[in-house]
Design a protein around this motif. Structure first.
Motif, PDB file in Angstrom:
ATOM      1  N   LEU A   1     -29.484  12.359   8.511  1.00 44.75           N
ATOM      2  CA  LEU A   1     -30.004  13.719   8.384  1.00 44.75           C
ATOM      3  C   LEU A   1     -31.025  13.812   7.265  1.00 44.75           C
ATOM      4  O   LEU A   1     -31.023  13.000   6.333  1.00 44.75           O
ATOM      5  CB  LEU A   1     -28.859  14.701   8.096  1.00 44.75           C
ATOM      6  CG  LEU A   1     -27.618  14.641   8.991  1.00 44.75           C
ATOM      7  CD1 LEU A   1     -26.567  15.632   8.488  1.00 44.75           C
ATOM      8  CD2 LEU A   1     -27.973  14.939  10.434  1.00 44.75           C
TER       9      LEU A   1
ATOM     10  N   ASP B   1     -32.333  17.136   4.903  1.00 41.87           N
ATOM     11  CA  ASP B   1     -32.174  18.568   4.637  1.00 41.87           C
ATOM     12  C   ASP B   1     -31.175  19.193   5.609  1.00 41.87           C
ATOM     13  O   ASP B   1     -31.341  20.309   6.101  1.00 41.87           O
ATOM     14  CB  ASP B   1     -33.523  19.292   4.738  1.00 41.87           C
ATOM     15  CG  ASP B   1     -34.540  18.761   3.734  1.00 41.87           C
ATOM     16  OD1 ASP B   1     -34.117  18.381   2.628  1.00 41.87           O
ATOM     17  OD2 ASP B   1     -35.739  18.713   4.057  1.00 41.87           O
TER      18      ASP B   1
ATOM     19  N   ALA C   1     -30.487  18.466   8.667  1.00 47.87           N
ATOM     20  CA  ALA C   1     -30.817  18.453  10.100  1.00 47.87           C
ATOM     21  C   ALA C   1     -31.098  17.026  10.552  1.00 47.87           C
ATOM     22  O   ALA C   1     -31.571  16.190   9.776  1.00 47.87           O
ATOM     23  CB  ALA C   1     -32.034  19.328  10.384  1.00 47.87           C
ATOM     24  N   LYS C   2     -30.789  16.737  11.818  1.00 47.59           N
ATOM     25  CA  LYS C   2     -31.074  15.425  12.373  1.00 47.59           C
ATOM     26  C   LYS C   2     -32.577  15.170  12.335  1.00 47.59           C
ATOM     27  O   LYS C   2     -33.383  16.043  12.623  1.00 47.59           O
ATOM     28  CB  LYS C   2     -30.577  15.354  13.822  1.00 47.59           C
ATOM     29  CG  LYS C   2     -30.810  13.999  14.481  1.00 47.59           C
ATOM     30  CD  LYS C   2     -30.309  13.995  15.912  1.00 47.59           C
ATOM     31  CE  LYS C   2     -30.581  12.658  16.584  1.00 47.59           C
ATOM     32  NZ  LYS C   2     -30.095  12.617  17.976  1.00 47.59           N
ATOM     33  N   MET C   3     -32.939  13.952  11.946  1.00 47.15           N
ATOM     34  CA  MET C   3     -34.360  13.609  11.913  1.00 47.15           C
ATOM     35  C   MET C   3     -34.971  13.705  13.304  1.00 47.15           C
ATOM     36  O   MET C   3     -34.409  13.203  14.274  1.00 47.15           O
ATOM     37  CB  MET C   3     -34.550  12.189  11.377  1.00 47.15           C
ATOM     38  CG  MET C   3     -34.330  12.049   9.890  1.00 47.15           C
ATOM     39  SD  MET C   3     -34.818  10.400   9.315  1.00 47.15           S
ATOM     40  CE  MET C   3     -34.459  10.541   7.564  1.00 47.15           C
ATOM     41  N   SER C   4     -36.118  14.352  13.415  1.00 43.14           N
ATOM     42  CA  SER C   4     -36.836  14.426  14.691  1.00 43.14           C
ATOM     43  C   SER C   4     -38.296  14.721  14.414  1.00 43.14           C
ATOM     44  O   SER C   4     -38.642  15.388  13.435  1.00 43.14           O
ATOM     45  CB  SER C   4     -36.247  15.512  15.599  1.00 43.14           C
ATOM     46  OG  SER C   4     -36.540  16.796  15.095  1.00 43.14           O
ATOM     47  N   LYS C   5     -39.167  14.213  15.286  1.00 44.19           N
ATOM     48  CA  LYS C   5     -40.598  14.428  15.120  1.00 44.19           C
ATOM     49  C   LYS C   5     -40.949  15.904  15.207  1.00 44.19           C
ATOM     50  O   LYS C   5     -41.831  16.390  14.496  1.00 44.19           O
ATOM     51  CB  LYS C   5     -41.362  13.639  16.181  1.00 44.19           C
ATOM     52  CG  LYS C   5     -41.296  12.127  15.987  1.00 44.19           C
ATOM     53  CD  LYS C   5     -42.110  11.404  17.047  1.00 44.19           C
ATOM     54  CE  LYS C   5     -42.052   9.888  16.838  1.00 44.19           C
ATOM     55  NZ  LYS C   5     -42.811   9.163  17.877  1.00 44.19           N
ATOM     56  N   SER C   6     -40.238  16.615  16.086  1.00 45.17           N
ATOM     57  CA  SER C   6     -40.561  18.026  16.273  1.00 45.17           C
ATOM     58  C   SER C   6     -40.298  18.844  15.014  1.00 45.17           C
ATOM     59  O   SER C   6     -40.947  19.853  14.772  1.00 45.17           O
ATOM     60  CB  SER C   6     -39.751  18.597  17.446  1.00 45.17           C
ATOM     61  OG  SER C   6     -38.358  18.513  17.174  1.00 45.17           O
ATOM     62  N   LYS C   7     -39.341  18.387  14.200  1.00 44.69           N
ATOM     63  CA  LYS C   7     -39.016  19.104  12.965  1.00 44.69           C
ATOM     64  C   LYS C   7     -39.822  18.589  11.775  1.00 44.69           C
ATOM     65  O   LYS C   7     -39.742  19.143  10.684  1.00 44.69           O
ATOM     66  CB  LYS C   7     -37.518  18.976  12.656  1.00 44.69           C
ATOM     67  CG  LYS C   7     -36.630  19.673  13.701  1.00 44.69           C
ATOM     68  CD  LYS C   7     -35.161  19.486  13.362  1.00 44.69           C
ATOM     69  CE  LYS C   7     -34.279  20.164  14.397  1.00 44.69           C
ATOM     70  NZ  LYS C   7     -32.839  19.944  14.149  1.00 44.69           N
ATOM     71  N   GLY C   8     -40.560  17.515  12.001  1.00 48.21           N
ATOM     72  CA  GLY C   8     -41.389  16.979  10.930  1.00 48.21           C
ATOM     73  C   GLY C   8     -40.600  16.399   9.778  1.00 48.21           C
ATOM     74  O   GLY C   8     -41.081  16.368   8.638  1.00 48.21           O
ATOM     75  N   ASN C   9     -39.372  15.939  10.052  1.00 50.22           N
ATOM     76  CA  ASN C   9     -38.546  15.415   8.959  1.00 50.22           C
ATOM     77  C   ASN C   9     -38.163  13.955   9.194  1.00 50.22           C
ATOM     78  O   ASN C   9     -37.078  13.515   8.842  1.00 50.22           O
ATOM     79  CB  ASN C   9     -37.284  16.265   8.790  1.00 50.22           C
ATOM     80  CG  ASN C   9     -36.381  16.224  10.017  1.00 50.22           C
ATOM     81  OD1 ASN C   9     -36.775  15.752  11.071  1.00 50.22           O
ATOM     82  ND2 ASN C   9     -35.161  16.718   9.865  1.00 50.22           N
TER      83      ASN C   9
END
Length: 838
Positions: free
Chosen positions: A581, A583, A585-593
């Motif tokens: 994770l 912050d 939230a699961k890492m994902s490109k859509s979330k920019g994390n």
């Protein structure tokens, strides 16, 4: 020796050496105990993510540790390479799926090698290569011949604009993701595996998997969904299209006298008969269309509002003979039970809400204890607990639990029902009307019917040079050189099956292919799978807890029954690692994390990436990404490097790298030497148990860090001329060995620097000296009236009376009790003394 820890140079050096020497290659060796360590093979998306890094780092520690323990370790890697993303990429970018997939495999292979993972790359497989899917097809045919593969009509998502079937993931808010057309449900012939034949075994054998997490076994148990109840027949007043009754399955036959309506699935075959000459046909068909556009998950979700429509027809209660209204509802599934459920609103909350919504009768048939007379008009929710039957004719006054059996017996006596065990599990639909998958090896002949492709004609090759048309239709349908063929039985003109297999089929047996990856004559050799199977440790995400793991168990049981393998469970132990994770939230490109593994490896090195991700959290829990944590892991490796560098000139005069218990006379060691010796042996013991027994990698790394701290303390505290160099070299040697599974590159380099022979990967795991773990002194807590007043070092093993005497003679302790009356002294040897005063 370089003063600077140049991780890039070190990691590139050893990765090249390991590959050239093929040290991770493995063969069957009956003289050694085997250990099969396997991480779930990835889809070749082209880019590793931190979830991959965590999964594979966990597996690599286990594989390296078991190798050093003396096991013959199989640790392979391959690619779950068929699937929709490659097909979508071909449509979007005009790149052939085979090319897109092959390039992604090459990229991800290089990324995995950059992590220093101990894979036997000679065993690499890819499910999209003919030498693999030939055997997927062969295994399909074994199920087909055993009557475990069959074809029947089933509803699919159909896009009328693209004229093709869509997977569930291609349907967004009821519309096609490609063209936004409203998706319809369409009945097409589909291939299935009879996994339901194995439902009870799949359920029972969960008890034979003590090495699986309880949560995963519970998830599978719920998915299989065994229930005991009864099937009963609600007669129709008149025969309709061959139907003279509606069969209902229920686990609550005790409430049969409380049935006030019956609900059919929209797909139930009787529905079409009920719509004939029906005044409300258009209205009912509109409702059915609306329901069929819902996913199965939405239809069965507790959050979805339950909706229905009255058909205008009735059936007869099998126990009372009274009329029961027939409805169609959105929450009934045609392939669970019988596709029809009885409504008992007084004693089922879903039915209660449905009845209130549509103003249907509610009849109480179970009277709760302690309530004089429960009435429907007084109820604000259904009563679902135990009680006594009322309004139930001859069964009045009977406890409802006893009535379950009594009413089932009466139904059987009347010929209107029977006891029935049911399962939520349904047969596995494996058909995909897509291109990029394993072709189903069946030929359709107008004369011979369904004809399996003969073994000698396998594999049925999937053509690479295909054209994706704007219609979205599978290219296989328009490839006449693929489609048209000769019937193997009659020699006449025939056509190939154009459906391809669900990719879960490919991943349901790949662990067996790793045992014989180059075998051209069979899917796997008996002598190989007999040696390696079953997988000793399987590692992967909990999101695969149901489907993949259930399908792999099913395949293994089928192969066991067909005498292809000697085990009936594929995975002895299972570890489901948590997510990575950022912050929260699961890492994902859509979330920019997203944090790129390549970036971390480039900046800090693979050893740092591995060490951080193993240290930051227990493997089964989610891990919160921390840049500071990564930097901390990197600093620690620098400390290890500097420690060895600082001692290297002095250690050259010590010939023995590691000490054995016989080499040490504890009585000749001073206090500082004994404490360092104890810390070395305690750490080896701790890491051995944490890695080998509990998979507590985070606490193992923590213990290694404490050992490094202890060695620095010894270095700074004890004058150089008084330091025990043999003991230091022993500590450094064992430090390198126990750190090696976590950070293999730096440890390989340090092993050579300190004079180790061979590769660190091939060394024996260090042992520890139990006698060295015993302290001469221990610290005890001193309490006065329960409050901690001091901590004292005393000889280890003092009896209670001696301990009391020593504590009471201590000057600092006396200052706390001076002038007071000592009422009692409680002593717990090696732990505490509590003095009670007034």
């Amino acid at each position: 020796m370089e003063e600077r820890y140049d991780f890039q140079e070190i990691e590139q050096k050893w990765q090249k050496v390991w590959e050239q020497s093929a040290i991770y290659g493995v063969k069957t060796d009956p003289a050694k105990p085997k250990y099969y360590c396997l991480e779930m093979f990835p889809y070749p998306s082209g880019q590793l993510h931190m979830g991959h890094v965590r999964n594979y780092s966990i597996g690599d520690v286990v594989a390296r540790f078991k190798t050093m323990e003396g096991f013959n370790v199989l640790h392979p890697m391959g690619w779950d390479a068929f699937g929709l993303p490659a097909e979508n990429a071909a449509i979007k970018h005009g790149v052939p799926p085979a090319q897109w997939t092959t390039e992604n495999i090459a990229n991800m292979r290089s990324q995995l090698k950059a992590m220093g993972l101990s894979y036997d790359w000679e065993r690499e497989i890819a499910s999209c290569y003919p030498d693999y899917y030939k055997w997927t097809q062969w295994l399909f045919l074994q199920l087909y011949k055993a009557n475990l593969a069959y074809k029947k009509k089933a509803n699919v998502n159909w896009c009328p604009s693209c004229a093709t079937v869509l997977a569930n993931e291609q349907v967004v808010d009821g519309a096609c993701e490609r063209c936004d057309s409203v998706v319809e449900k369409k009945a097409l012939e589909q291939w299935f595996f009879r996994i339901t034949n194995y439902a009870q075994r799949l359920l029972d054998d969960l008890d034979n998997l003590p090495g699986w997490p309880d949560k995963v076994k519970t998830m599978q148990e719920n998915w299989i969904g065994r229930s005991e109840g009864a099937e009963m027949d609600f007669a129709l007043p008149e025969t309709m299209g061959g139907f003279d009754k509606i069969r209902v399955y229920t686990t609550r036959q005790d409430t049969i006298f409380g049935v006030t309506y019956l609900v059919l699935a929209p797909e139930h075959p009787l529905v079409e008969e009920l719509l004939k000459n029906n005044e409300r046909e258009d209205e009912i068909r509109a409702f059915i269309s609306k329901v069929l556009n819902l996913s199965e998950i939405d239809r069965t979700s507790t959050e979805t509002e339950k909706e229905g429509i009255f058909t205008g027809h009735y059936c007869l209660n099998p126990m009372t003979g009274e009329q029961v209204a027939i409805w169609i509802g959105n929450y009934v599934l045609v392939d669970y039970g019988t596709g029809a459920v009885m409504g008992v609103p007084a004693h089922d909350q879903r039915d209660f809400e449905f009845a209130n919504k549509y103003n249907l009768p509610i009849r109480v048939v179970i009277q709760p204890e302690g309530i004089a007379d429960l009435k429907a008009e007084d109820m604000d929710h259904a009563y679902v607990d135990k009680g006594t039957l009322v309004n139930s004719d001859a069964f009045n006054g009977m406890p409802n639990e006893d009535a379950l059996g009594a009413i089932a017996t009466e139904l059987e006596k009347l010929g209107k029902g029977s006891r029935k065990i049911n399962f939520r599990l349904r047969d596995w639909l494996i058909s995909r009307q897509r291109y990029w998958g394993t072709p189903i090896p069946i030929i359709h002949c107008s004369t011979c019917g369904e004809v399996p492709v003969p073994d000698e004609q396998l594999p049925v090759i999937l053509p690479d040079d295909v054209e994706f048309k704007p219609s979205g239709e599978s290219p296989l349908r328009s490839r006449l050189d693929f489609l048209n063929c000769q019937c193997p039985q009659c020699g006449g003109e025939a056509q190939r099956e154009t459906d391809t297999m669900d990719t879960f089929v490919c991943s349901s047996w790949y662990f067996l292919r790793y045992c014989s990856p180059k075998n051209e004559h069979e899917a796997f050799a008996a002598e190989d799978v007999d040696y390696w199977m079953n997988v000793d440790q399987y590692i992967g995400g909990v999101e695969h807890a149901i489907l993949h793991l259930l399908y792999a168990r099913f395949f293994t049981k089928v192969f066991y029954d067909l005498k292809l393998v000697a085990v009936d469970e594929p995975f002895k132990n299972l570890l489901t690692q948590g997510m990575v994770l950022m912050d929260g939230a699961k890492m994902s490109k859509s979330k920019g994390n997203v944090v790129s593994p390549e970036e971390i490896i480039s900046r800090y090195g693979a050893d740092t990436a591995r060490l951080f991700i193993l240290f930051a959290a227990p493997p089964e829990r989610d891990l919160e990404w921390s840049d500071r944590g990564v930097e901390g892991a990197h600093r620690f490796l620098h400390r290890v490097w500097r420690l060895v560098q600082a001692y290297q000139p002095s250690l050259r005069q010590v010939t023995t790298l590691m000490l054995q218990p016989a080499d040490i006379n504890l009585s000749e060691l001073n206090k500082d030497d004994k404490e360092l010796l104890r810390q070395i042996n305690y750490t080896v013991k701790k890491v051995t148990e944490d890695v080998g027994q509990r998979f507590n990698f985070n606490t193992a790394v923590s213990a290694i860090m404490e050992l490094v701290n202890a060695m620095y303390i010894y270095k700074e505290k004890v004058p150089a001329e008084q330091q025990n160099l043999a003991l230091i070299k022993d500590g450094i040697g064992k430090l390198i060995l126990i750190l090696a599974p976590f950070a293999p590159h730096i440890c390989e380099e340090l092993w050579q620097i300190v004079g180790g022979k061979g590769y660190v990967y091939q060394q024996s795991w260090p042992s520890y000296n139990e006698k060295a773990l015993v302290r001469d002194e221990v610290e005890i807590v001193v309490q006065v009236n329960g409050k901690v007043r001091d901590r004292l070092s005393v000889a280890n093993g003092l009896d209670a009376d001696t301990l009391k005497a020593q504590v009471l003679e201590n000057e600092r302790v006396q200052s706390f009790i001076d002038g007071k009356n000592v009422v009692k002294v409680i002593a717990v040897p090696n732990k505490l003394v509590n003095i009670v005063v007034k």
